[in-house]
Design an enzyme around this catalytic site. Structure first.
Site, PDB file in Angstrom:
ATOM      1  N   CYS A   4      14.576   4.693  -5.734  1.00 12.17           N
ATOM      2  CA  CYS A   4      13.118   4.529  -5.729  1.00 12.17           C
ATOM      3  C   CYS A   4      12.590   5.225  -4.480  1.00 12.17           C
ATOM      4  O   CYS A   4      13.172   6.232  -4.056  1.00 12.17           O
ATOM      5  CB  CYS A   4      12.720   3.062  -5.788  1.00 12.17           C
ATOM      6  SG  CYS A   4      13.277   2.078  -4.370  1.00 12.17           S
ATOM      7  N   CYS A   7       0.829  -1.204   0.000  1.00  7.79           N
ATOM      8  CA  CYS A   7       0.000   0.000   0.000  1.00  7.79           C
ATOM      9  C   CYS A   7       0.863   1.252   0.000  1.00  7.79           C
ATOM     10  O   CYS A   7       0.480   2.286  -0.548  1.00  7.79           O
ATOM     11  CB  CYS A   7      -0.927   0.000   1.206  1.00  7.79           C
ATOM     12  SG  CYS A   7      -2.233  -1.246   1.122  1.00  7.79           S
TER      13      CYS A   7
END
Length: 390
Positions: A348, A201
């Site tokens: 990232c 999530c």
């Protein structure tokens, strides 16, 4: 097939309890007997986050006598979009303590036990042992398998829920269920998906209100198990699509090839949170955000590649970075766009995806490529705190 009540009824309800739970008591299927069972029940909720928040609030409101909370994290502002048991004044507080205080406001008759720890193979059985029922709202596969295996070893049922973006899932697992109905999470997912295949999530996002939809289903299943009413989701996977507003159920069958669960294992290794290739590539090819800053300040000639998704790049970026999503690197599609005459530095959000992309680049011959440990979150924390995080 209905299941027998999980919990014996308490001896009595007080005058205050009768008044508080009157809307339950006048439901024939619940009644005084069912409310006494709820009062006597001990339910453990793993995680006071997106699913744990509504689950704890409604379990408390329903009159579950003892609630346990497993949670070691602290409240972050990014939690408040969905973790409704916490408020603005709780930011920075331990989630378990914040949740306990909210429960006390909802129902002072509920006893709350705090387990402020990270569940591990060496503590999970002791934590679970004194509870009748477990609710698992965690968001990673390693903990899900740990919860499942511990519940199987202790013979306890548990309610499971999962959320991602606009879709939620829920089911009930109980390996020792009566009348041959027993199933566990490994019958649904015998093996964890490969590392990086299913984003969390935190990487993919979740519609805040979806937590309420799935959390309330989990509590409904808990109440049915405790009181012995209705048909539970044991043997069925319920899938909810919020965009289409559809609910569908999928039959779960016992895996005939499943091996009996006899012990707890190394769940991080079992789930391969980061692949062996990524771990190997990152060893000796990881730089810190401060080292990246030094490279930029020194005017070194390199290409800084952001391997996140476009919508993440719009939220926050490291100045000078170029967006090339990880999947385009893993497929090889992006190789022709990468320079052969200068080093590559990948990053990232937190470091896991860039390590996977780094492994693919090393295998393709970009042997001097490195990645930034901790990703853009670490950059914002250590180099430029003015940047937002997510």
């Amino acid at each position: 097939m209905p299941l027998p009540p999980l919990v014996e009824p308490a001896a009595e309800l007080t005058k205050q309890e009768v008044e508080r739970y009157s809307r339950h008591l006048i439901i024939p299927d619940v009644g005084v007997d069912g409310q006494k069972r709820l009062k006597n029940a001990k339910v453990l909720v793993v995680g006071a986050g997106g699913l744990g928040s509504p689950a704890l609030l409604y379990l408390a409101a329903a009159g579950v006598g003892t609630l346990g909370i497993v949670e070691f994290d602290v409240v972050d502002e990014s939690n408040l979009q969905r973790q409704v048991i916490h408020g603005q004044s709780d930011v920075g507080r331990p989630k378990a303590e914040s949740a306990r205080d909210s429960i006390a406001e909802i129902n002072p008759f509920v006893k709350v036990n705090l387990h402020q720890l990270r569940l591990e193979a060496d503590n999970v059985l002791d934590v679970f042992r004194d509870y009748d029922l477990i609710l698992d709202g965690t968001d990673n596969f390693a903990t899900r398998y740990l919860v499942n295996d511990a519940a199987v070893l202790l013979g306890k049922p548990y309610v499971w829920g999962s959320i991602f973006r606009f879709e939620g899932q829920a089911s009930v697992f109980w390996d020792d269920a009566p009348n041959g109905q027993g199933l566990n999470y490994r019958d649904l997912y015998p093996e964890a998906p490969p590392p990086g295949m299913v984003p969390s999530c935190a990487e993919g996002g979740v519609l805040g209100v979806l937590c309420a939809s799935i959390g309330s289903i989990m509590v409904t299943e808990a109440i049915k198990l405790i009181t012995g009413i209705g048909e539970t989701l044991l043997g069925r996977l319920m899938v909810y699509d919020a965009l289409e507003m559809t609910y569908r159920t999928i039959k779960i069958r016992k895996d005939p090839e499943a091996k009996p669960i006899t012990e707890l294992i190394d769940y991080e290794a079992f789930c391969g949170v980061v692949s062996d290739d990524a771990r190997s590539a990152a060893a000796g090819h990881t730089i810190t955000p401060l080292e990246l800053k030094q490279k930029i300040d020194a005017g070194e000639d390199f290409l800084l590649v952001d391997v996140r998704e476009p919508h993440e790049y719009e939220i926050v970026k490291i100045p000078g970075s170029v967006l090339i999503p990880k999947d385009r690197i893993l497929s090889g599609e992006a190789f022709s766009e990468l320079p052969q005459d200068k080093p590559l530095v990948l990053h990232c959000k937190s470091g896991a995806r860039s390590a996977e992309a780094l492994a693919a680049l090393h295998q393709a011959g970009f042997s001097d490529a490195v990645h930034v440990g901790g990703g853009v979150l670490a950059w914002a924390r250590e180099v430029d705190p003015s940047l937002p995080t997510y």
